[in-house]
Design a protein around this motif. Sequence first.
Motif, mmCIF file in Angstrom:
data_model
loop_
_atom_site.group_PDB
_atom_site.id
_atom_site.type_symbol
_atom_site.label_atom_id
_atom_site.label_comp_id
_atom_site.label_asym_id
_atom_site.label_seq_id
_atom_site.Cartn_x
_atom_site.Cartn_y
_atom_site.Cartn_z
ATOM 1 N N LEU A 229 0.901 -1.078 -0.019
ATOM 2 C CA LEU A 229 0.189 0.053 0.128
ATOM 3 C C LEU A 229 0.810 1.411 0.039
ATOM 4 N N TYR A 230 0.485 2.165 -0.693
ATOM 5 C CA TYR A 230 1.393 3.420 -0.846
ATOM 6 C C TYR A 230 0.429 4.544 -0.786
ATOM 7 N N LEU A 231 0.761 5.538 -0.313
ATOM 8 C CA LEU A 231 0.175 6.840 -0.043
ATOM 9 C C LEU A 231 0.994 8.078 -0.921
ATOM 10 N N GLY A 232 0.408 8.406 -1.954
ATOM 11 C CA GLY A 232 1.160 9.345 -2.784
ATOM 12 C C GLY A 232 1.024 10.725 -2.259
ATOM 13 N N LYS A 233 2.026 11.298 -1.921
ATOM 14 C CA LYS A 233 2.505 12.463 -1.116
ATOM 15 C C LYS A 233 2.011 13.725 -2.087
ATOM 16 N N TRP A 234 1.984 13.564 -3.396
ATOM 17 C CA TRP A 234 1.604 14.689 -4.007
ATOM 18 C C TRP A 234 0.187 14.852 -4.444
ATOM 19 N N GLY A 235 -0.563 13.870 -3.808
ATOM 20 C CA GLY A 235 -1.960 13.961 -4.155
ATOM 21 C C GLY A 235 -2.916 14.721 -3.163
ATOM 22 N N TYR A 236 -4.377 14.428 -3.142
ATOM 23 C CA TYR A 236 -5.040 15.252 -2.295
ATOM 24 C C TYR A 236 -5.115 14.646 -1.017
ATOM 25 N N ASN A 237 -3.769 14.999 -0.265
ATOM 26 C CA ASN A 237 -3.941 14.704 1.397
ATOM 27 C C ASN A 237 -3.279 15.578 1.911
ATOM 28 N N THR A 238 -3.492 15.932 3.296
ATOM 29 C CA THR A 238 -2.767 16.867 4.030
ATOM 30 C C THR A 238 -1.474 16.377 4.810
ATOM 31 N N GLU A 239 -0.716 17.477 5.313
ATOM 32 C CA GLU A 239 0.545 17.220 6.007
ATOM 33 C C GLU A 239 0.078 16.153 7.174
ATOM 34 N N LYS A 240 -0.977 16.629 8.074
ATOM 35 C CA LYS A 240 -1.392 15.693 8.897
ATOM 36 C C LYS A 240 -1.679 14.448 8.660
ATOM 37 N N GLU A 241 -2.411 14.322 7.585
ATOM 38 C CA GLU A 241 -2.733 12.699 7.250
ATOM 39 C C GLU A 241 -1.201 11.857 6.878
ATOM 40 N N ARG A 242 -0.438 12.930 6.193
ATOM 41 C CA ARG A 242 0.901 12.016 5.840
ATOM 42 C C ARG A 242 1.587 11.820 7.059
ATOM 43 N N GLN A 243 1.504 12.669 7.952
ATOM 44 C CA GLN A 243 2.369 12.325 9.246
ATOM 45 C C GLN A 243 1.565 11.113 9.855
ATOM 46 N N GLU A 244 0.308 10.974 9.903
ATOM 47 C CA GLU A 244 -0.473 9.649 10.331
ATOM 48 C C GLU A 244 -0.072 8.574 9.812
ATOM 49 N N ALA A 245 -0.030 8.572 8.469
ATOM 50 C CA ALA A 245 0.471 7.474 7.680
ATOM 51 C C ALA A 245 1.885 7.035 8.035
ATOM 52 N N GLU A 246 2.667 7.804 8.340
ATOM 53 C CA GLU A 246 4.076 7.408 8.813
ATOM 54 C C GLU A 246 4.298 6.427 9.638
#
Length: 264
Positions: A229-246
């Motif tokens: 599973l991959y979350l594309g950092k360039w897409g429609y997500n927020t910094e908060k969501e990217r931090q959670e995904a980490e």
Amino acid sequence: MGGDLYALDFDGVLCDSCGESSLSAVKAAKIRWPSIFNEVDAALEQWIVDQMHILRPVVETGYENLLLVRLLLELRIPSIRKSSVSAGLTVDGILENWLELKPVILKEWVEDRDCLIDLFGRVRDEWIEHEFSGWIGANRFYPGVAEALKFSSSTIYISRFADALLRELAGVIIPSDRIYGLGTGPKVKVLKQLQGRPEHQGLRFHFVEDRLATLKNVIKEPELDGWNLYLGKWGYNTEKERQEAEGITRIHLLDLPDFSMKLK
């Protein structure tokens, strides 16, 4: 056998359709609330479209773009305010609290969700029918994606209304049986179908998505434990969501150049 299968979300992974959806929403909002736009000039309209790029991560269904357009106008024009939430509200406040704001404004504006869905879809369809080149031009592929798709040696499946945009903007032809639309069902269901096909046995499965909530739904399904599973950092997500995904071991955060390299 070996080899890789990539299931790719379209909006927010391959294509940035925010310009198109924002302009469609403005067109639809002018039809639904014509009097509100009496005080809207070209500069304010452009400001709305610019803010919609910031707010795009909160949109799950297209009609929400209409609500965001009107709410943004209420932020800027106090005289048209009809909701209790707009006074003192900021764009960042909308981004953080959209799930709580949405039912409030629907109720206070006396709007019907299904009617707004129909209107947004109709306006978009009419734009495609009567000014196809303009509609196409309001979308853009992320840098490097078109080339990566053209030369990919992997088995690729793509979601949503990808066909025309892939053909016209990217010069890429994807067989129709490799494009799964909204009518195919939830993405969790689609992934189960893809991994169950006899011709896919022995492949490594990869799912690239820009919405964290979708990836979390996949993780809930033990049957899908074999997917990378991959979350594309360039897409429609927020910094908060990217931090959670980490902090979620199943999810790999992906940069756009790395994504293009993986496809090739």
